[in-house]
Design a protein around this motif. Structure first.
Motif, mmCIF file in Angstrom:
data_model
loop_
_atom_site.group_PDB
_atom_site.id
_atom_site.type_symbol
_atom_site.label_atom_id
_atom_site.label_comp_id
_atom_site.label_asym_id
_atom_site.label_seq_id
_atom_site.Cartn_x
_atom_site.Cartn_y
_atom_site.Cartn_z
ATOM 1 N N ASN A 1 0.060 -13.459 -5.651
ATOM 2 C CA ASN A 1 -1.315 -13.479 -6.166
ATOM 3 C C ASN A 1 -1.841 -12.051 -5.984
ATOM 4 N N SER B 1 12.653 -1.525 7.517
ATOM 5 C CA SER B 1 13.326 -2.725 6.999
ATOM 6 C C SER B 1 14.367 -2.334 5.962
ATOM 7 N N PHE C 1 -4.159 -7.912 -1.433
ATOM 8 C CA PHE C 1 -3.393 -6.949 -2.230
ATOM 9 C C PHE C 1 -4.330 -5.955 -2.912
ATOM 10 N N ALA D 1 0.829 -1.213 0.000
ATOM 11 C CA ALA D 1 0.000 0.000 0.000
ATOM 12 C C ALA D 1 0.863 1.263 0.000
ATOM 13 N N GLU E 1 -3.403 -2.990 5.160
ATOM 14 C CA GLU E 1 -3.811 -3.985 6.150
ATOM 15 C C GLU E 1 -3.943 -3.437 7.565
ATOM 16 N N SER F 1 5.103 -4.858 12.456
ATOM 17 C CA SER F 1 5.124 -4.235 13.784
ATOM 18 C C SER F 1 3.747 -3.673 14.095
ATOM 19 N N ASP G 1 10.833 3.234 5.627
ATOM 20 C CA ASP G 1 10.539 1.897 6.150
ATOM 21 C C ASP G 1 11.701 1.460 7.033
HETATM 22 C C1 LIG Z 1 3.200 -15.509 3.576
HETATM 23 C C2 LIG Z 1 2.209 -14.501 3.032
HETATM 24 C C3 LIG Z 1 1.683 -14.665 1.779
HETATM 25 C C4 LIG Z 1 0.739 -13.756 1.292
HETATM 26 N N1 LIG Z 1 0.245 -13.936 0.031
HETATM 27 C C5 LIG Z 1 -0.664 -13.060 -0.451
HETATM 28 C C6 LIG Z 1 -1.144 -13.178 -1.785
HETATM 29 O O1 LIG Z 1 -0.660 -14.017 -2.572
HETATM 30 N N2 LIG Z 1 -2.131 -12.307 -2.189
HETATM 31 C C7 LIG Z 1 -2.620 -11.327 -1.367
HETATM 32 O O2 LIG Z 1 -3.509 -10.580 -1.777
HETATM 33 N N3 LIG Z 1 -2.144 -11.160 -0.122
HETATM 34 C C8 LIG Z 1 -1.175 -11.995 0.345
HETATM 35 N N4 LIG Z 1 -0.678 -11.803 1.610
HETATM 36 C C9 LIG Z 1 -1.157 -10.653 2.387
HETATM 37 C C10 LIG Z 1 -0.470 -9.374 1.869
HETATM 38 O O3 LIG Z 1 0.926 -9.589 1.800
HETATM 39 C C11 LIG Z 1 -0.763 -8.188 2.771
HETATM 40 O O4 LIG Z 1 -2.140 -8.086 3.007
HETATM 41 C C12 LIG Z 1 -0.254 -6.888 2.136
HETATM 42 O O5 LIG Z 1 1.148 -6.966 1.962
HETATM 43 C C13 LIG Z 1 -0.614 -5.702 3.000
HETATM 44 O O6 LIG Z 1 -0.047 -4.558 2.432
HETATM 45 P P1 LIG Z 1 0.389 -3.339 3.364
HETATM 46 O O7 LIG Z 1 1.121 -2.394 2.484
HETATM 47 O O8 LIG Z 1 -0.742 -2.874 4.159
HETATM 48 O O9 LIG Z 1 1.435 -3.983 4.400
HETATM 49 P P2 LIG Z 1 2.852 -4.625 4.093
HETATM 50 O O10 LIG Z 1 2.966 -5.042 2.675
HETATM 51 O O11 LIG Z 1 3.054 -5.642 5.161
HETATM 52 O O12 LIG Z 1 3.881 -3.420 4.300
HETATM 53 C C14 LIG Z 1 4.084 -2.821 5.545
HETATM 54 C C15 LIG Z 1 5.463 -2.174 5.548
HETATM 55 O O13 LIG Z 1 5.576 -1.378 6.702
HETATM 56 C C16 LIG Z 1 6.848 -1.554 7.257
HETATM 57 N N5 LIG Z 1 6.802 -1.238 8.676
HETATM 58 C C17 LIG Z 1 6.184 -1.917 9.656
HETATM 59 N N6 LIG Z 1 6.377 -1.322 10.833
HETATM 60 C C18 LIG Z 1 7.145 -0.232 10.588
HETATM 61 C C19 LIG Z 1 7.711 0.774 11.419
HETATM 62 N N7 LIG Z 1 7.532 0.747 12.756
HETATM 63 N N8 LIG Z 1 8.445 1.752 10.857
HETATM 64 C C20 LIG Z 1 8.672 1.757 9.519
HETATM 65 N N9 LIG Z 1 8.185 0.835 8.682
HETATM 66 C C21 LIG Z 1 7.424 -0.154 9.221
HETATM 67 C C22 LIG Z 1 7.199 -2.999 6.969
HETATM 68 O O14 LIG Z 1 8.591 -3.214 6.993
HETATM 69 C C23 LIG Z 1 6.582 -3.193 5.584
HETATM 70 O O15 LIG Z 1 7.513 -2.914 4.563
HETATM 71 C C24 LIG Z 1 0.290 -12.674 2.094
HETATM 72 C C25 LIG Z 1 0.849 -12.510 3.351
HETATM 73 C C26 LIG Z 1 1.808 -13.393 3.829
HETATM 74 C C27 LIG Z 1 2.402 -13.171 5.192
#
Ligand SMILES: Cc1cc2nc3c(=O)[nH]c(=O)nc-3n(C[C@H](O)[C@H](O)[C@H](O)COP(=O)(O)OP(=O)(O)OC[C@H]3O[C@@H](n4cnc5c(N)ncnc54)[C@H](O)[C@@H]3O)c2cc1C
Length: 400
Positions: A51, A35, A386, A14, A373, A175, A33
């Motif tokens: 996916n 990481s 996603f 996101a 998320e 986190s 970030d």
């Molecule tokens: C094993 C696995 C397989 C998956 N497969 C799928 C799939 O095939 N299809 C699908 O739709 N979904 C899948 N998901 C779910 C999907 O990955 C997540 O729902 C999606 O990545 C959420 O996006 P986001 O950007 O909200 O969070 P994330 O992609 O998790 O990104 C969050 C970011 O914030 C950073 N962060 C966290 N805390 C801090 C902090 N304190 N300071 C700075 N940075 C920080 C993290 O390092 C990370 O880079 C899967 C999840 C897992 C664990």
């Protein structure tokens, strides 16, 4: 002190997408970030092929594939940025992909194609990236700007976007930071729990099935009572500690502790009829006849549960056969727990949607946004999570 129009915390699905779109709309954007690598969850998703969306998502009723205390909250963002929009972006970048089953789209080569695409989109928007860079403190200055103390020094932004994801897989950077920021600004949270997660069972109760580890088969699985029943037709996987596979991951998001799940282990077979036919025509052991209807390892393990099932089918009473059919097609078992955030794909719950605008994802705290998320919106297995990340990021980026 450096100043940006928008600061995005979290360079995951996101956060990167939001930063790229906002940057291309002329905003000066910083994404940071803690990481070392960006978007690690994209990298490990979908068995390494991500996916990345699902064609079956219904833009008229997207809430069908999502869980939230307010199931309609996600409709606005999901209907304004659809799977077709994201597919068009993937195609513009020349990334090859294919459909598996039930509308699930995967990269042909690697999830890294998608990560590189998001980074190119950020570059096109002149987005600055700081990584690894933790955030020590966030506050709002007297002029309304957000001030962050980061590991690379202080920075200010007119808008702050929290895209820190959920709690699953802590070892790759998950986190609770996003939830803490929400609480700091007085925003409510919906209780979190692991979702899309394998279910576990207690040692003794599980002993009869432990030998089935590794066995996969299609099942119908359900949970809930008459009013709230949820069911899926998907593959089940027996593990050493319990049950997994798409069927169990899907139902786990609906399962509540202390309640049972029910499985039909032969959803395509009319078991009473098939067993009656076998009884009328066969001299074989019941286990052998059953092995023609369900996987033979399952048949062997199943008949061990009842002495009446360990004889030739012709000598098995009608009552015993009925009991067997019932136990295979309505196997009720109570999980004792889940494998937790170590194995969960997502986090249920999160920032309460009552605190957010469904149009912009801005919170009641002006200038503070939550996307992806970290929000109390959780999708089914199959690319829905996603798509929520892309859609919520897009809605937010339009509003920054
Ligand atoms: C094993 C696995 C397989 C998956 N497969 C799928 C799939 O095939 N299809 C699908 O739709 N979904 C899948 N998901 C779910 C999907 O990955 C997540 O729902 C999606 O990545 C959420 O996006 P986001 O950007 O909200 O969070 P994330 O992609 O998790 O990104 C969050 C970011 O914030 C950073 N962060 C966290 N805390 C801090 C902090 N304190 N300071 C700075 N940075 C920080 C993290 O390092 C990370 O880079 C899967 C999840 C897992 C664990």
């Amino acid at each position: 002190m450096q100043e940006f129009d928008a600061i995005v915390i979290g360079a995951g699905a996101a956060g990167l997408f939001c930063a790229g779109v906002a940057g291309q709309r002329g905003q000066r954007v910083l994404v940071l970030d803690h990481s070392e690598k960006v978007a690690e969850k994209i990298r490990i998703s979908g068995g390494g092929r991500a996916n990345f969306t699902n064609r079956e998502l219904d833009p008229q009723a997207p809430h069908k594939h999502f869980l939230s205390a307010n199931p309609h909250f996600c409709r606005s963002a999901l209907s304004r940025y659809t799977p077709a929009d994201f597919i068009a972006l993937v195609q513009r970048h020349g990334i090859p992909f294919h459909e598996k089953h039930k509308g699930q789209l995967f990269c042909d080569h690697s999830a890294d194609d998608l990560i590189q695409m998001l980074l190119r989109e950020c570059d096109a928007g002149g987005v600055q990236r700081w990584q690894p860079c933790g955030v020590k403190a966030v506050r709002q200055g007297g002029d309304g700007l957000y001030e962050l103390d980061t590991e690379r020094g202080p920075v200010r932004g007119r808008k702050l976007v929290v895209a820190t994801g959920g709690l699953s897989i802590p070892k790759i950077g998950a986190s609770d930071f996003g939830y803490r920021i929400a609480s700091q600004f007085g925003l409510r949270l919906v209780e979190r729990q692991p979702g899309l997660v394998p279910l576990t069972f207690d040692g003794d109760g599980w002993a009869p099935y432990a030998g089935l580890a590794g066995l996969a088969l299609p099942v119908r699985i359900e949970t809930g009572d008459k009013k709230n029943r949820m069911a899926f037709l998907e593959d089940l996987l027996f593990t050493h500690r319990g049950l997994s596979g798409p069927a169990v991951l899907q139902i786990s998001s609906y399962w509540r502790e202390g309640t049972p799940i029910r499985l039909n282990l032969a959803p395509d077979t009319e078991l009473p009829t098939a067993l009656a036919r076998a009884k009328a025509s066969s001299r074989k052991l019941l286990a052998n006849e059953l092995a023609a209807l369900v996987p033979s390892r399952l048949a062997d393990a199943w008949v061990q549960q009842d002495a009446d099932w360990q004889r030739p089918v012709a000598d098995t009473t009608d009552k015993a056969l009925a009991r067997l059919a019932e136990r295979l097609s309505r196997w009720e078992i109570a999980p004792t727990g889940t494998e937790g955030y170590k194995k969960a794909e997502v986090t249920l719950g999160g920032v309460d949607t009552r605190e957010l605008s469904s149009q912009t994802l801005e919170s009641k705290q002006p200038g503070l946004y939550f996307i992806g998320e970290v929000v109390d919106v959780t999708g089914w297995l199959g690319g829905y999570n996603f798509q929520w990340a892309w859609a919520s990021a897009h809605a937010c980026a339009q509003a920054l």
